[in-house]
Design a protein around this motif. Structure first.
Motif, PDB file in Angstrom:
ATOM      1  N   GLY A   1     -47.398  13.050  -3.236  1.00 25.74           N
ATOM      2  CA  GLY A   1     -48.562  13.622  -4.088  1.00 25.74           C
ATOM      3  C   GLY A   1     -48.706  12.646  -5.842  1.00 25.74           C
ATOM      4  O   GLY A   1     -48.671  11.505  -5.685  1.00 25.74           O
ATOM      5  N   ASP A   2     -48.827  13.428  -6.716  1.00 26.74           N
ATOM      6  CA  ASP A   2     -48.629  13.196  -8.138  1.00 26.74           C
ATOM      7  C   ASP A   2     -47.250  13.077  -8.629  1.00 26.74           C
ATOM      8  O   ASP A   2     -47.188  12.824  -9.724  1.00 26.74           O
ATOM      9  N   GLN A   3     -46.229  13.769  -7.911  1.00 26.69           N
ATOM     10  CA  GLN A   3     -45.096  14.074  -8.266  1.00 26.69           C
ATOM     11  C   GLN A   3     -43.953  12.680  -8.082  1.00 26.69           C
ATOM     12  O   GLN A   3     -43.957  12.157  -6.931  1.00 26.69           O
ATOM     13  N   ALA A   4     -43.470  12.014  -9.037  1.00 26.96           N
ATOM     14  CA  ALA A   4     -42.628  10.973  -9.212  1.00 26.96           C
ATOM     15  C   ALA A   4     -41.302  11.502  -8.532  1.00 26.96           C
ATOM     16  O   ALA A   4     -40.620  12.133  -8.965  1.00 26.96           O
ATOM     17  N   LEU A   5     -40.872  10.749  -7.282  1.00 31.63           N
ATOM     18  CA  LEU A   5     -39.481  11.137  -6.702  1.00 31.63           C
ATOM     19  C   LEU A   5     -38.192  10.315  -7.223  1.00 31.63           C
ATOM     20  O   LEU A   5     -37.071  10.555  -7.169  1.00 31.63           O
ATOM     21  N   GLY A   6     -38.856   9.035  -7.739  1.00 32.80           N
ATOM     22  CA  GLY A   6     -37.802   8.203  -8.236  1.00 32.80           C
ATOM     23  C   GLY A   6     -38.266   6.775  -8.181  1.00 32.80           C
ATOM     24  O   GLY A   6     -39.542   6.396  -7.968  1.00 32.80           O
TER      25      GLY A   6
ATOM     26  N   ALA B   1     -33.129 -10.413   2.638  1.00 30.47           N
ATOM     27  CA  ALA B   1     -33.282 -10.168   3.989  1.00 30.47           C
ATOM     28  C   ALA B   1     -32.339  -8.989   4.404  1.00 30.47           C
ATOM     29  O   ALA B   1     -32.904  -8.201   5.499  1.00 30.47           O
ATOM     30  N   LEU B   2     -31.344  -8.707   3.872  1.00 32.48           N
ATOM     31  CA  LEU B   2     -30.559  -7.562   4.058  1.00 32.48           C
ATOM     32  C   LEU B   2     -31.102  -6.149   4.242  1.00 32.48           C
ATOM     33  O   LEU B   2     -30.785  -5.327   4.835  1.00 32.48           O
ATOM     34  N   LEU B   3     -32.145  -6.214   3.017  1.00 32.88           N
ATOM     35  CA  LEU B   3     -32.878  -4.811   2.833  1.00 32.88           C
ATOM     36  C   LEU B   3     -34.239  -5.035   3.283  1.00 32.88           C
ATOM     37  O   LEU B   3     -35.109  -3.684   3.441  1.00 32.88           O
ATOM     38  N   THR B   4     -35.038  -5.952   3.111  1.00 32.36           N
ATOM     39  CA  THR B   4     -36.474  -6.000   3.357  1.00 32.36           C
ATOM     40  C   THR B   4     -37.176  -5.091   4.584  1.00 32.36           C
ATOM     41  O   THR B   4     -38.336  -4.601   4.550  1.00 32.36           O
ATOM     42  N   ALA B   5     -36.273  -5.265   5.615  1.00 33.04           N
ATOM     43  CA  ALA B   5     -36.597  -4.653   6.821  1.00 33.04           C
ATOM     44  C   ALA B   5     -37.014  -3.098   6.741  1.00 33.04           C
ATOM     45  O   ALA B   5     -37.737  -2.651   7.576  1.00 33.04           O
ATOM     46  N   GLN B   6     -36.412  -2.650   5.915  1.00 32.29           N
ATOM     47  CA  GLN B   6     -36.355  -1.243   5.696  1.00 32.29           C
ATOM     48  C   GLN B   6     -37.515  -0.677   4.566  1.00 32.29           C
ATOM     49  O   GLN B   6     -37.452   0.415   4.088  1.00 32.29           O
ATOM     50  N   ALA B   7     -38.095  -1.684   4.282  1.00 30.77           N
ATOM     51  CA  ALA B   7     -38.999  -1.566   2.850  1.00 30.77           C
ATOM     52  C   ALA B   7     -40.480  -0.727   3.415  1.00 30.77           C
ATOM     53  O   ALA B   7     -41.363  -1.532   3.405  1.00 30.77           O
ATOM     54  N   CYS B   8     -40.352   0.399   3.468  1.00 26.16           N
ATOM     55  CA  CYS B   8     -41.687   1.444   3.824  1.00 26.16           C
ATOM     56  C   CYS B   8     -41.499   2.701   3.152  1.00 26.16           C
ATOM     57  O   CYS B   8     -40.347   3.007   2.883  1.00 26.16           O
ATOM     58  N   ALA B   9     -42.361   3.151   2.854  1.00 25.77           N
ATOM     59  CA  ALA B   9     -42.611   4.645   2.228  1.00 25.77           C
ATOM     60  C   ALA B   9     -42.054   5.754   3.206  1.00 25.77           C
ATOM     61  O   ALA B   9     -42.985   5.714   4.391  1.00 25.77           O
ATOM     62  N   PRO B  10     -41.275   6.722   3.020  1.00 19.39           N
ATOM     63  CA  PRO B  10     -41.041   7.706   4.087  1.00 19.39           C
ATOM     64  C   PRO B  10     -42.221   8.282   4.138  1.00 19.39           C
ATOM     65  O   PRO B  10     -43.316   8.436   3.319  1.00 19.39           O
ATOM     66  N   ALA B  11     -42.176   9.054   5.503  1.00 24.13           N
ATOM     67  CA  ALA B  11     -43.409  10.100   5.460  1.00 24.13           C
ATOM     68  C   ALA B  11     -43.780  10.822   4.287  1.00 24.13           C
ATOM     69  O   ALA B  11     -42.734  11.671   3.758  1.00 24.13           O
ATOM     70  N   GLY B  12     -44.849  11.151   4.092  1.00 29.00           N
ATOM     71  CA  GLY B  12     -45.557  12.189   3.033  1.00 29.00           C
ATOM     72  C   GLY B  12     -45.285  11.583   1.758  1.00 29.00           C
ATOM     73  O   GLY B  12     -45.464  12.154   0.681  1.00 29.00           O
ATOM     74  N   THR B  13     -44.791  10.224   1.579  1.00 26.42           N
ATOM     75  CA  THR B  13     -44.814   9.624   0.213  1.00 26.42           C
ATOM     76  C   THR B  13     -45.506   8.508   0.142  1.00 26.42           C
ATOM     77  O   THR B  13     -46.002   7.906   1.027  1.00 26.42           O
TER      78      THR B  13
END
Length: 286
Positions: A194-199, A132-144
């Motif tokens: 897009g199709d580029q892996a960021l991490g 629960a310490l982290l799950t609230a932030q579990a969203c993809a940043p804009a454009g990803t």
């Protein structure tokens, strides 16, 4: 007396392993099994030795195949003769390098390893916290976008670009990659533009301990400094949270991995344990 482990020693060895479990400072690399039948099966491919006296087994260690050589299981000792036990074990190394792992605070074992010629390679620190310490932030940043699969070539390229020391994975075949991620207790969460892996973040579930381990977080060097490491940790926590039996997320970092340590502290994870990795070169005399 130091001798090969016998089936009749199994209860005493299990008692030693449980004794080790009772105190974090006693930790060494050891069999996972805590059941007599499972321990016997796990030991079948190992060279197992015990140190005994009139009261039974006082110490245990074993050599098992590992990486380019062998790994030392133990020594686990409650009054055994560690130097003599290590000398006997190393007689079975056949010129191969031998790795060993010990809790940083396990002074008796660390002293015995260093006396036997093992050299400390690095210290690995573990950090953990509730999902629960982290799950609230579990969203993809804009454009990803989020993906739970990466092409093998991109997975390997991220490992290479992240300068990871886990070089064995760089030698995987596509078939080995597919086999690894086909396991029920392994997951991958990646961020793509897009199709580029960021991490990506890679997880292994340990339901018996109500825990998920993040075995690696990789962010492409060109994408660092944008908070993607923290996002990947949050996404890993959210993936673990889909399993009701998992309550804790654990991560690790070697002593030279300062950015990873800073990331885990920033995420609010707390230091839980430290393990020292040792190696005895196979070319050295026993």
């Amino acid at each position: 007396m130091i001798r090969p482990m016998l089936p009749t020693d199994v209860p005493d060895v299990l008692a030693l392993l449980n004794w080790m479990d009772d105190a974090p400072e006693r930790e060494v690399f050891s069999p996972d099994a805590r059941d007599p039948r499972e321990l016997q099966l796990e030991c079948e491919d190992s060279t197992c030795l015990v140190d005994t006296d009139d009261e039974g087994v006082r110490a245990y260690c074993a050599l098992s195949p590992f990486r380019d050589g062998l790994v030392l299981e133990g020594p686990v000792s409650d009054g055994g003769h560690l130097p003599a036990l290590l000398r006997r074990a190393l007689e079975h190394a056949d010129g191969l390098p031998v790795y060993a792992f010990s809790a940083r605070d396990n002074a008796p074992v660390r002293d015995a390893l260093e006396t036997a010629g093992f050299a400390a390679m690095h210290t690995t620190d573990f950090y953990s916290g509730p999902l629960a310490l982290l799950t609230a932030q579990a969203c993809a940043p804009a454009g990803t976008r989020i993906s739970r699969r990466l092409p093998f070539a991109e997975y390997r390229a991220l490992y290479r670009s992240s300068e990871d020391a886990w070089a064995g994975r760089l030698n995987w075949t596509p078939e080995q990659y597919d086999e690894h991620f086909a396991q029920d207790d392994v997951r991958l969460v990646a961020l793509l533009r897009g199709d580029q892996a960021l991490g990506f973040a890679e997880l292994e579930f340990c339901p018996e301990d109500a825990r998920a381990d993040v075995t690696y977080v990789a962010v492409h060097p060109a994408e660092r400094g944008q908070g993607l490491g923290l996002k990947l940790l949050a996404l890993a926590a959210a993936e673990a949270d889909t399993h009701p039996e998992i309550r804790t997320l654990r991560v690790r970092a070697h002593d030279h991995m300062k950015p990873a340590r800073a990331l885990y502290t920033r995420a609010g994870l707390k230091h839980s344990r430290s393990v020292v990795t040792y190696m005895k070169d196979g070319d050295e005399d026993v």
